[in-house]
Design a protein around this motif. Structure first.
Motif, PDB file in Angstrom:
ATOM      1  N   ILE A 133       0.828  -1.210   0.000  1.00 14.71           N
ATOM      2  CA  ILE A 133       0.000   0.000   0.000  1.00 14.71           C
ATOM      3  C   ILE A 133       0.862   1.260   0.000  1.00 14.71           C
ATOM      4  O   ILE A 133       0.565   2.241  -0.686  1.00 14.71           O
ATOM      5  CB  ILE A 133      -0.955  -0.011   1.213  1.00 14.71           C
ATOM      6  CG1 ILE A 133      -2.020  -1.105   1.021  1.00 14.71           C
ATOM      7  CG2 ILE A 133      -1.629   1.346   1.407  1.00 14.71           C
ATOM      8  CD1 ILE A 133      -2.773  -1.464   2.269  1.00 14.71           C
ATOM      9  N   LEU A 134       1.969   1.242   0.753  1.00 16.77           N
ATOM     10  CA  LEU A 134       2.841   2.407   0.855  1.00 16.77           C
ATOM     11  C   LEU A 134       3.914   2.443  -0.239  1.00 16.77           C
ATOM     12  O   LEU A 134       4.715   3.376  -0.289  1.00 16.77           O
ATOM     13  CB  LEU A 134       3.518   2.434   2.229  1.00 16.77           C
ATOM     14  CG  LEU A 134       2.579   2.657   3.422  1.00 16.77           C
ATOM     15  CD1 LEU A 134       3.347   2.496   4.731  1.00 16.77           C
ATOM     16  CD2 LEU A 134       1.922   4.028   3.361  1.00 16.77           C
ATOM     17  N   CYS A 135       3.891   1.416  -1.117  1.00 13.77           N
ATOM     18  CA  CYS A 135       4.865   1.343  -2.223  1.00 13.77           C
ATOM     19  C   CYS A 135       6.305   1.348  -1.712  1.00 13.77           C
ATOM     20  O   CYS A 135       7.182   2.012  -2.267  1.00 13.77           O
ATOM     21  CB  CYS A 135       4.642   2.494  -3.210  1.00 13.77           C
ATOM     22  SG  CYS A 135       3.021   2.477  -3.985  1.00 13.77           S
ATOM     23  N   VAL A 136       6.532   0.625  -0.620  1.00 14.33           N
ATOM     24  CA  VAL A 136       7.878   0.488  -0.049  1.00 14.33           C
ATOM     25  C   VAL A 136       8.383  -0.912  -0.362  1.00 14.33           C
ATOM     26  O   VAL A 136       7.709  -1.898  -0.069  1.00 14.33           O
ATOM     27  CB  VAL A 136       7.863   0.691   1.483  1.00 14.33           C
ATOM     28  CG1 VAL A 136       9.268   0.592   2.038  1.00 14.33           C
ATOM     29  CG2 VAL A 136       7.247   2.025   1.841  1.00 14.33           C
ATOM     30  N   GLN A 137       9.569  -0.999  -0.966  1.00 14.70           N
ATOM     31  CA  GLN A 137      10.111  -2.294  -1.334  1.00 14.70           C
ATOM     32  C   GLN A 137      11.177  -2.738  -0.340  1.00 14.70           C
ATOM     33  O   GLN A 137      12.163  -2.049  -0.115  1.00 14.70           O
ATOM     34  CB  GLN A 137      10.707  -2.230  -2.744  1.00 14.70           C
ATOM     35  CG  GLN A 137       9.643  -1.923  -3.792  1.00 14.70           C
ATOM     36  CD  GLN A 137      10.140  -2.166  -5.195  1.00 14.70           C
ATOM     37  OE1 GLN A 137      11.190  -2.751  -5.394  1.00 14.70           O
ATOM     38  NE2 GLN A 137       9.389  -1.708  -6.171  1.00 14.70           N
ATOM     39  N   GLN A 138      10.933  -3.869   0.273  1.00 16.65           N
ATOM     40  CA  GLN A 138      11.862  -4.490   1.215  1.00 16.65           C
ATOM     41  C   GLN A 138      12.360  -3.537   2.309  1.00 16.65           C
ATOM     42  O   GLN A 138      13.568  -3.290   2.442  1.00 16.65           O
ATOM     43  CB  GLN A 138      13.057  -5.082   0.452  1.00 16.65           C
ATOM     44  CG  GLN A 138      12.662  -6.207  -0.477  1.00 16.65           C
ATOM     45  CD  GLN A 138      13.858  -6.905  -1.108  1.00 16.65           C
ATOM     46  OE1 GLN A 138      14.977  -6.438  -1.033  1.00 16.65           O
ATOM     47  NE2 GLN A 138      13.603  -8.043  -1.732  1.00 16.65           N
ATOM     48  N   PRO A 139      11.451  -2.987   3.112  1.00 13.48           N
ATOM     49  CA  PRO A 139      11.897  -2.152   4.231  1.00 13.48           C
ATOM     50  C   PRO A 139      12.557  -3.015   5.302  1.00 13.48           C
ATOM     51  O   PRO A 139      12.281  -4.212   5.406  1.00 13.48           O
ATOM     52  CB  PRO A 139      10.592  -1.542   4.753  1.00 13.48           C
ATOM     53  CG  PRO A 139       9.556  -2.572   4.413  1.00 13.48           C
ATOM     54  CD  PRO A 139       9.984  -3.157   3.097  1.00 13.48           C
ATOM     55  N   VAL A 140      13.415  -2.394   6.083  1.00 12.41           N
ATOM     56  CA  VAL A 140      13.975  -3.079   7.248  1.00 12.41           C
ATOM     57  C   VAL A 140      12.883  -3.117   8.317  1.00 12.41           C
ATOM     58  O   VAL A 140      12.220  -2.112   8.563  1.00 12.41           O
ATOM     59  CB  VAL A 140      15.207  -2.322   7.794  1.00 12.41           C
ATOM     60  CG1 VAL A 140      15.769  -3.043   9.025  1.00 12.41           C
ATOM     61  CG2 VAL A 140      16.275  -2.188   6.715  1.00 12.41           C
ATOM     62  N   THR A 141      12.672  -4.257   8.921  1.00 11.14           N
ATOM     63  CA  THR A 141      11.650  -4.387   9.962  1.00 11.14           C
ATOM     64  C   THR A 141      12.302  -4.715  11.297  1.00 11.14           C
ATOM     65  O   THR A 141      13.088  -5.656  11.399  1.00 11.14           O
ATOM     66  CB  THR A 141      10.622  -5.483   9.606  1.00 11.14           C
ATOM     67  OG1 THR A 141       9.977  -5.139   8.376  1.00 11.14           O
ATOM     68  CG2 THR A 141       9.561  -5.606  10.698  1.00 11.14           C
TER      69      THR A 141
END
Length: 381
Positions: free
Chosen positions: A278-286
């Motif tokens: 939904i936020l168009c974020v690819q592979q964020p650090v979690t």
């Protein structure tokens, strides 16, 4: 006319419209996913062109393409204090926020967002999530945009920040035109008259002027970071889904070089995956903190069906166990908020309702008085 037949026809048409709406929403989601893929592909190709032409990207810039997942060892490197910004972060921790040390995982989150990484932080309420974007905001050029769903959350944080002399402002439906104009102008000021701008998701979705100002601030490199508080509200699988959160993907598409920081106290892996799309974020650090809360006490009591007896139980609890303390009584509706606060007042408890249909000034006044312990209890739905 046969009323029964007429009702069936209306119901059939309603079912048809709802089915069509679901189809449209599905198509929108697919198009947004496609747009994100094409944007990523475009950015990767641009990067290849720059490398082929011998263009060197500054070390502080964020990579345009998706980054590989970090290993545990790589993440642990961000627990250190040998980064270019470490000295300033330490100084502001002590001098601005009046704290002597970080809580677990705070420093890691701060270093990651200062390094320009997209980040999701899952941390229980009370563990200091807000510091993880407030402190970097003070240490960064320009301002941090903070999206939060509740005006009360904005007011809480802004009151705290102002109490420690950190400039922060908010924009929501009740903001005056004069205030909004000052905030919009401040976004373009290189001297950064404020370090944090708090807005509701509805403001992002509906204000073309705000998006225009953010675009100009982005081009002037004054938009340092985007923090999405209560990020689980993006997902329909989340427990507090907010439709306008689904439109926040425009931020990463419009401002791909700005790191996005999603924060939540509770979200499953499936909810976070949904939020990524939904936020168009690819592979964020979690980063996920432990949910063991040794300072919390839980108690379940049987609710009396008689309203007077129930109010007497609440009264004795407030006057006894929580004497001289302020707290919140949660109810199911605005009507209940009005009724319960009225009943508590009759029992000599300083209680006020707190809900969406209140006058904004009165609502803000109640919130401020409750924060200062001048109101013992407020009732919210």
């Amino acid at each position: 006319m046969d009323v029964g037949v007429g009702t069936k026809d209306v119901q059939a048409e309603l079912d048809s419209v709802e089915a069509e709406l679901e189809l449209v929403e599905l198509q929108i989601t697919e198009l947004l996913d496609k747009q994100a893929q094409l944007t990523s592909q475009k950015n990767a190709l641009l990067l290849q062109l720059e490398e082929a032409c011998g263009t060197v990207r500054p070390s502080s810039s964020k990579s345009l393409g998706p980054e590989p997942m970090m290993s545990k060892q790589e993440l642990q490197q961000y627990d250190g204090t040998d980064f270019p910004w470490s000295k300033e972060v330490e100084q502001h921790l002590k001098n601005s926020f009046h704290l002597s040390k970080f809580r677990p995982l705070q420093l890691r989150a701060i270093n990651l967002t200062m390094a320009g990484k997209d980040l999701f932080l899952v941390m229980p309420t009370g563990r200091g999530k807000s510091l993880c974007f407030q402190l970097p905001a003070v240490c960064s050029k320009g301002f941090t945009l903070v999206i939060t769903p509740l005006v009360s959350l904005m007011e809480d944080q802004i009151m705290y920040l102002k109490s420690i002399d950190i400039s922060a402002v908010m924009l929501n439906a009740s903001s005056s035109k004069e205030h909004a104009k000052l905030v919009m102008a401040g976004m373009m000021d290189p001297k950064a008259p404020f370090k944090l701008v708090y807005v509701t998701p509805e403001k992002i979705a509906k204000s073309k002027l705000l998006m225009s100002r953010l675009e100009k601030a982005y081009n002037a490199k004054l938009l340092s970071r985007i923090a999405v508080d209560e990020v689980h509200c993006c997902s329909q699988w989340g427990h507090d889904f907010r439709p306008d959160y689904k439109l926040l993907g425009i931020l990463k598409r419009q401002f791909p070089m700005v790191p996005l920081f999603g924060l939540t106290a509770t979200a499953t892996s499936s909810v976070l995956k949904d939020c990524e799309k939904i936020l168009c974020v690819q592979q964020p650090v979690t980063i996920t903190a432990s949910f063991n809360r040794t300072n919390l006490y839980y108690e379940v009591r049987i609710k009396d069906s008689d309203n007077d007896a129930l109010m007497s139980d609440i009264t004795s609890l407030i006057k006894g166990k929580y004497k001289d303390q302020s707290g919140i009584v949660y109810v199911f509706s605005q009507k209940d908020a009005e009724m319960v606060s009225s009943e508590l007042k009759k029992r000599d408890i300083s209680a006020y309702p707190y809900h969406a249909n209140m006058d904004p000034e009165e609502k803000s006044k109640v919130h401020r008085r409750w924060t200062c312990n001048k109101i013992q209890s407020h009732c919210r739905c």
